[in-house]
Design a protein around this motif. Structure first.
Motif, mmCIF file in Angstrom:
data_model
loop_
_atom_site.group_PDB
_atom_site.id
_atom_site.type_symbol
_atom_site.label_atom_id
_atom_site.label_comp_id
_atom_site.label_asym_id
_atom_site.label_seq_id
_atom_site.Cartn_x
_atom_site.Cartn_y
_atom_site.Cartn_z
ATOM 1 N N ALA A 167 16.972 7.789 -4.698
ATOM 2 C CA ALA A 167 16.212 7.649 -3.450
ATOM 3 C C ALA A 167 14.866 6.973 -3.696
ATOM 4 O O ALA A 167 14.447 6.099 -2.920
ATOM 5 C CB ALA A 167 16.022 9.025 -2.809
ATOM 6 N N TRP A 168 14.183 7.352 -4.776
ATOM 7 C CA TRP A 168 12.903 6.724 -5.075
ATOM 8 C C TRP A 168 13.076 5.286 -5.543
ATOM 9 O O TRP A 168 12.257 4.409 -5.237
ATOM 10 C CB TRP A 168 12.154 7.542 -6.130
ATOM 11 N N GLN A 169 14.141 4.996 -6.271
ATOM 12 C CA GLN A 169 14.402 3.613 -6.669
ATOM 13 C C GLN A 169 14.630 2.733 -5.452
ATOM 14 O O GLN A 169 14.111 1.604 -5.374
ATOM 15 C CB GLN A 169 15.620 3.565 -7.598
ATOM 16 N N ASP A 213 0.866 -1.172 0.000
ATOM 17 C CA ASP A 213 0.000 0.000 0.000
ATOM 18 C C ASP A 213 0.908 1.229 0.000
ATOM 19 O O ASP A 213 1.483 1.592 1.029
ATOM 20 C CB ASP A 213 -0.905 -0.018 1.234
ATOM 21 N N VAL A 214 1.073 1.869 -1.167
ATOM 22 C CA VAL A 214 2.009 2.995 -1.259
ATOM 23 C C VAL A 214 1.531 4.191 -0.446
ATOM 24 O O VAL A 214 2.341 4.976 0.042
ATOM 25 C CB VAL A 214 2.260 3.406 -2.718
ATOM 26 N N ARG A 215 0.225 4.324 -0.294
ATOM 27 C CA ARG A 215 -0.284 5.442 0.502
ATOM 28 C C ARG A 215 0.106 5.283 1.963
ATOM 29 O O ARG A 215 0.605 6.212 2.596
ATOM 30 C CB ARG A 215 -1.799 5.540 0.360
ATOM 31 N N ALA A 216 -0.113 4.090 2.516
ATOM 32 C CA ALA A 216 0.250 3.862 3.911
ATOM 33 C C ALA A 216 1.759 3.957 4.098
ATOM 34 O O ALA A 216 2.247 4.544 5.069
ATOM 35 C CB ALA A 216 -0.258 2.484 4.363
ATOM 36 N N ALA A 217 2.512 3.392 3.167
ATOM 37 C CA ALA A 217 3.961 3.375 3.297
ATOM 38 C C ALA A 217 4.569 4.770 3.247
ATOM 39 O O ALA A 217 5.613 5.019 3.854
ATOM 40 C CB ALA A 217 4.565 2.508 2.197
ATOM 41 N N SER A 218 3.925 5.682 2.522
ATOM 42 C CA SER A 218 4.452 7.043 2.400
ATOM 43 C C SER A 218 3.871 8.002 3.427
ATOM 44 O O SER A 218 4.216 9.192 3.434
ATOM 45 C CB SER A 218 4.160 7.585 0.994
ATOM 46 N N GLY A 219 2.972 7.507 4.295
ATOM 47 C CA GLY A 219 2.340 8.374 5.276
ATOM 48 C C GLY A 219 1.220 9.224 4.724
ATOM 49 O O GLY A 219 0.796 10.197 5.344
ATOM 50 N N LEU A 220 0.698 8.848 3.533
ATOM 51 C CA LEU A 220 -0.357 9.637 2.881
ATOM 52 C C LEU A 220 -1.671 8.852 2.824
ATOM 53 O O LEU A 220 -2.487 9.058 1.937
ATOM 54 C CB LEU A 220 0.088 10.023 1.469
ATOM 55 N N ASP A 221 -1.885 7.968 3.793
ATOM 56 C CA ASP A 221 -3.050 7.087 3.745
ATOM 57 C C ASP A 221 -4.332 7.756 4.224
ATOM 58 O O ASP A 221 -5.419 7.220 3.993
ATOM 59 C CB ASP A 221 -2.793 5.812 4.546
ATOM 60 N N ARG A 222 -4.245 8.908 4.852
ATOM 61 C CA ARG A 222 -5.460 9.556 5.368
ATOM 62 C C ARG A 222 -5.747 10.902 4.714
ATOM 63 O O ARG A 222 -6.584 11.668 5.192
ATOM 64 C CB ARG A 222 -5.346 9.732 6.886
ATOM 65 N N VAL A 223 -5.068 11.193 3.623
ATOM 66 C CA VAL A 223 -5.262 12.489 2.982
ATOM 67 C C VAL A 223 -6.483 12.460 2.074
ATOM 68 O O VAL A 223 -6.932 11.398 1.631
ATOM 69 C CB VAL A 223 -4.013 12.904 2.176
ATOM 70 N N ARG A 224 -6.995 13.634 1.807
ATOM 71 C CA ARG A 224 -8.115 13.814 0.888
ATOM 72 C C ARG A 224 -7.744 14.856 -0.160
ATOM 73 O O ARG A 224 -6.839 15.665 0.052
ATOM 74 C CB ARG A 224 -9.378 14.253 1.645
ATOM 75 N N ALA A 277 8.789 10.602 7.218
ATOM 76 C CA ALA A 277 10.230 10.832 7.330
ATOM 77 C C ALA A 277 11.055 9.771 6.626
ATOM 78 O O ALA A 277 12.175 10.045 6.189
ATOM 79 C CB ALA A 277 10.616 10.901 8.813
ATOM 80 N N ASP A 278 10.531 8.537 6.510
ATOM 81 C CA ASP A 278 11.291 7.465 5.870
ATOM 82 C C ASP A 278 10.968 7.313 4.392
ATOM 83 O O ASP A 278 11.282 6.302 3.778
ATOM 84 C CB ASP A 278 11.071 6.135 6.600
ATOM 85 N N THR A 279 10.358 8.334 3.815
ATOM 86 C CA THR A 279 10.039 8.379 2.384
ATOM 87 C C THR A 279 10.712 9.611 1.785
ATOM 88 O O THR A 279 10.790 10.651 2.449
ATOM 89 C CB THR A 279 8.510 8.479 2.177
ATOM 90 N N PRO A 280 11.231 9.537 0.555
ATOM 91 C CA PRO A 280 11.769 10.759 -0.064
ATOM 92 C C PRO A 280 10.766 11.911 0.043
ATOM 93 O O PRO A 280 9.561 11.717 -0.104
ATOM 94 C CB PRO A 280 12.010 10.331 -1.513
ATOM 95 N N ARG A 281 11.253 13.092 0.290
ATOM 96 C CA ARG A 281 10.402 14.204 0.687
ATOM 97 C C ARG A 281 9.563 14.736 -0.463
ATOM 98 O O ARG A 281 10.066 15.111 -1.523
ATOM 99 C CB ARG A 281 11.239 15.336 1.264
ATOM 100 N N LEU A 282 8.256 14.794 -0.202
ATOM 101 C CA LEU A 282 7.302 15.484 -1.061
ATOM 102 C C LEU A 282 6.435 16.364 -0.175
ATOM 103 O O LEU A 282 6.028 15.959 0.915
ATOM 104 C CB LEU A 282 6.390 14.503 -1.804
ATOM 105 N N ARG A 283 6.138 17.551 -0.657
ATOM 106 C CA ARG A 283 5.202 18.437 0.021
ATOM 107 C C ARG A 283 4.373 19.131 -1.042
ATOM 108 O O ARG A 283 4.901 19.566 -2.074
ATOM 109 C CB ARG A 283 5.927 19.482 0.872
#
Length: 272
Positions: free
Chosen positions: A256-258, A173-184, A193-199
């Motif tokens: 980093a993404w690879q 689950d890429v959303r959960a793994a990247s910390g973006l599982d609850r966004v709308r 923090a353990d994913t390459p930075r996106l904002r």
């Protein structure tokens, strides 16, 4: 997604996926985005377009290779069409895959882009393949709208990571793994923090993907997704980076993404 309208056209046995979106810009500005190599790369994939009927229309799809097409209609700034005769490989007898893009001007400097893709004839045996393009075309036209709204005319640098998940490992689950599982959609968000930075701003989200219009690491559109095509299961990081710093950002972020994608199937999903 509400801004891209999709349906299947099976009138007279043609079988075509049809996608439509309203975008800002004059017909000439929209034509530049759909009918030039740099324009197509800004919202779809790297491409080369020879601007005439009979010209080459080549799109590049990462590890899936390149697709060679020939322009069958060239009517600037309203209509472009091209055929891909060998879309299943040079040794597979199939009808040509035809794509047509129409640009219709609306009042207030906006246009409706209508993309129709599939078969003009002989598509009866390929209905599942056509339905399988819905997600891809929907995402592409969403990106076209974002590009023309926020980034029109800026140079584009493509970053693409496609990591095949080995047999026996779960599709993460890429959303959960990247910390973006609850966004709308519309949220301001950033990766864990353990994913390459996106904002940036969440432009689209579903159970298999999340797309941000980013401000960090640079301005762009970044999609984190999983995909399944037959027996192939992949983690995909796809980014269009806009502006002169795009090449430097890609050079810095690609590895980093690879690494993130390669390690993801062996990790437990993040829970919050």
């Amino acid at each position: 997604m509400t801004d891209v309208r999709l349906h299947l056209d099976d009138e007279d046995g043609r079988y075509r996926a049809v996608a439509e979106v309203e975008v800002p810009g004059t017909p000439e500005e929209v034509w530049d985005a759909i009918a030039t190599g740099p324009g197509v790369e800004a919202w779809f994939v790297p491409a080369e377009v020879e601007p005439r009927e009979g010209g080459r229309f080549v799109t590049h799809h990462g590890s899936f290779g390149a697709s060679e097409g020939v322009v069958t209609a060239w009517e600037p700034p309203q209509r472009l069409a091209y055929d891909e005769p060998d879309w299943q490989g040079p040794d597979t007898p199939v009808p040509p895959w035809n794509t047509e893009i129409l640009v219709e001007a609306r009042t207030g400097d906006t246009c409706v882009v209508r993309l129709s893709s599939g078969f003009l004839t002989g598509g009866d045996d390929w209905q599942d393949d056509i339905r399988g393009t819905f997600d891809g075309w929907s995402a592409a036209l969403r990106n076209l709208r974002i590009y023309l709204t926020h980034f029109a005319g800026l140079p584009t640098t493509t970053l693409l990571v496609m990591h095949e998940v080995p047999e026996g490992l779960p599709l993460p689950d890429v959303r959960a793994a990247s910390g973006l599982d609850r966004v709308r959609q519309g949220d301001q968000a950033q990766t864990a923090a353990d994913t390459p930075r996106l904002r940036g701003t969440v432009e689209d989200v579903d159970d298999k993907s999340v797309t941000l219009r980013t401000t960090e690491p640079t301005t762009g559109i970044v999609e984190l997704a999983t995909m399944e095509w037959g027996a192939t299961r992949m983690i995909v990081v796809r980014a269009a980076l806009y502006g002169p710093d795009g090449p430097a950002v890609r050079e810095r972020e690609q590895h980093a993404w690879q690494t993130w994608a390669a390690e993801l199937p062996t990790r437990q999903p993040r829970r919050r």
